[in-house]
Design an enzyme around this catalytic site. Structure first.
Site, PDB file in Angstrom:
ATOM      1  N   GLY A 217     -26.974  35.886   9.890  1.00 41.59           N
ATOM      2  CA  GLY A 217     -26.294  35.982  11.167  1.00 41.59           C
ATOM      3  C   GLY A 217     -25.359  34.795  11.315  1.00 41.59           C
ATOM      4  CD  GLU A 258     -33.228  37.185   4.206  1.00 43.38           C
ATOM      5  OE1 GLU A 258     -32.522  38.021   4.801  1.00 43.38           O
ATOM      6  OE2 GLU A 258     -34.372  37.437   3.810  1.00 43.38           O
ATOM      7  N   PRO A 259     -28.430  33.261   4.316  1.00 41.86           N
ATOM      8  CG  PRO A 259     -27.665  31.107   3.845  1.00 41.86           C
ATOM      9  CD  PRO A 259     -28.923  31.895   4.019  1.00 41.86           C
ATOM     10  NE  ARG A 297     -16.061  41.494   5.301  1.00 45.49           N
ATOM     11  CZ  ARG A 297     -15.606  40.917   6.384  1.00 45.49           C
ATOM     12  NH1 ARG A 297     -14.366  40.459   6.421  1.00 45.49           N
ATOM     13  NH2 ARG A 297     -16.362  40.772   7.434  1.00 45.49           N
ATOM     14  CE1 TYR A 301     -19.138  46.553   7.423  1.00 42.54           C
ATOM     15  CE2 TYR A 301     -17.801  45.285   5.898  1.00 42.54           C
ATOM     16  CZ  TYR A 301     -18.962  45.971   6.183  1.00 42.54           C
ATOM     17  OH  TYR A 301     -19.946  46.046   5.242  1.00 42.54           O
ATOM     18  CB  CYS A 327      -3.119  58.629  -1.870  1.00 44.24           C
ATOM     19  SG  CYS A 327      -1.594  58.360  -2.741  1.00 44.24           S
TER      20      CYS A 327
END
Ligand SMILES: *Cc1c(COP(=O)(O)O)cnc(C)c1O
Length: 399
Positions: A217, A258-259, A297, A301, A327
């Site tokens: 996070g 857990e980065p 990304r 996102y 395309c």
């Protein structure tokens, strides 16, 4: 690493190419270790970037490894992580993949009731495990990267504690750790504290507990004005909460994080070449020699990646829409102010270390880019660019 270094790399290795300034990984790692108590361990989330050289570099820094597939476990072992420094956190795998991980003796995190039951029935207390809890905290940059909410597939719902306990007691499972990962890019550090409080409550149910894993996070800035997670202040708050808990209960746990992004995002610079400048009635497009098959990304996102024109840094600023050659709608950025882009200019996407190359594909039968590592002032090729033959490598021609 300077922009001149990047231009030299584009020249020497061609584009598109991912470049990793690995010393920045060390800087990020040391920020973490310097901010939390000694009794805290950091497990790099391998899925962000798994090039074996990056894994080896991170191993040398002393970090541990969080793996979401058995192949990431194998890569981690190959990179030199000992099994006690690896946590396996899969989801939706069958018991055989869990058992493969058992054979490697790594820590295992179970994230659903069905597997917990199968595991308990077959292995009982012979192999300690983690349980992944879904605390139903909504956190994270957007819905797609938030994993703790009520509709999420991840973890075992906190409302199923009674069921977990039934299975654990009746099959003698040895729970050594509890895990939660509520999402990526959490803006409010109090979410971690909230999660920790929930962990403390759950801890009462598991007498053999040694580890509390808070997942990730950790946020990094993607655009001007964005904040990075204030790990100094977070570290202080978390350490205080841990100490208070120990004072109150006499129990002490080791805290894990857990980065992924936090460690590798900023190390990555993705270099592309401007192929075409296309003026339409409404827009000036820069068409580059890449696409969402290389960096998904922005399309996946709505992520923002800073873009700069490296080869014309003094040109007048103009507004562009930067698009790829796939395309499909393939837009990296709308309405970006860039120093005048000419055909042939080299552009850089910043913050491309995490979930960049790692999420690349061969869509449109395009080849995956090369990867270059920059260390001690030296650029080294660490993955060669794909070639046409790679597209046919696993195909079986039967006609
Ligand atoms: C993806 C993932 C992480 C890392 O997330 P970042 O946002 O890259 O820091 C950590 N833990 C688990 C279980 C994950 O799936």
């Amino acid at each position: 690493m300077t922009n001149q270094d990047l231009l030299k790399i584009a020249d020497e290795f061609g584009t598109p190419v991912y470049v990793y300034d690995v010393e920045s990984i060390k800087v990020q790692y040391e920020k973490l270790t310097g901010s939390f108590s000694k009794n805290t361990r950091f497990f790099y989330a391998a899925k962000a970037l798994t090039n074996i050289n990056i894994l080896k570099y991170i191993e040398k820094q002393g970090a541990n490894l969080d793996c979401v597939s058995i192949n990431e476990v194998k890569l981690g072992l190959k990179a030199g992580f000992s099994s006690d420094r690896i946590l396996f956190t899969p989801n939706c795998v069958d018991i055989t993949e869990i058992e493969e991980a058992m054979a490697f003796n790594v820590h295992i995190n179970i994230d659903n009731i069905s597997i917990l039951e199968q595991f308990g029935n077959k292995h009982g207390g012979n192999y300690p495990i983690f349980i992944r809890i879904n605390p139903h905290i909504f956190a994270g940059g957007n819905y797609k990267i938030s994993t703790g909410h009520i509709d999420s597939k991840f973890g075992i719902s906190i409302h199923q504690m009674r069921h977990i306990e039934r299975i654990v007691k009746s099959t003698n499972i040895n729970v050594e750790g509890l895990h939660m990962h509520t999402g990526s890019e959490i803006k409010d550090p109090d979410v971690f504290l909230q999660g920790l409080e929930i962990m403390f409550e759950l801890a009462d149910h598991f007498p053999n507990l040694k580890y509390l894993d808070m997942g990730s996070g950790f946020k990094v800035p993607f655009q001007d004005g964005d904040l990075e997670t204030d790990v100094k202040s977070l570290g202080k708050k978390v350490d205080k909460a841990m100490k208070d808990y120990t004072k109150e209960t006499g129990k002490e746990f080791q805290l894990w994080f857990e980065p992924g992004k936090y460690l590798v995002s900023q190390s990555g610079h993705f270099l592309v070449k401007s192929n075409v400048i296309k003026q339409t009635t409404a827009t000036v497009f820069v068409g580059v020699n890449s696409g969402f098959n290389h960096l998904i990304r922005p399309m996946f996102y709505d992520a923002y990646h800073k873009i700069e024109n490296l080869s014309n840094p003094k040109g007048p600023e103009r507004i562009y829409t930067v698009v790829g050659n796939i395309c499909e709608t393939d837009t990296f950025a709308w309405d970006r102010k860039l120093h005048e882009v000419r055909e042939g200019d080299v552009l850089v996407f910043r913050n491309a270390g995490a979930y960049g190359f790692e999420m690349s594909s061969n869509f449109n039968s395009r080849l995956k880019p090369a990867e270059v590592m920059f260390l001690d002032g030296k650029a080294t090729l660490i993955r060669k660019r794909e070639e046409f033959e790679d597209l046919l490598k696993n195909q079986i021609e039967v006609l």
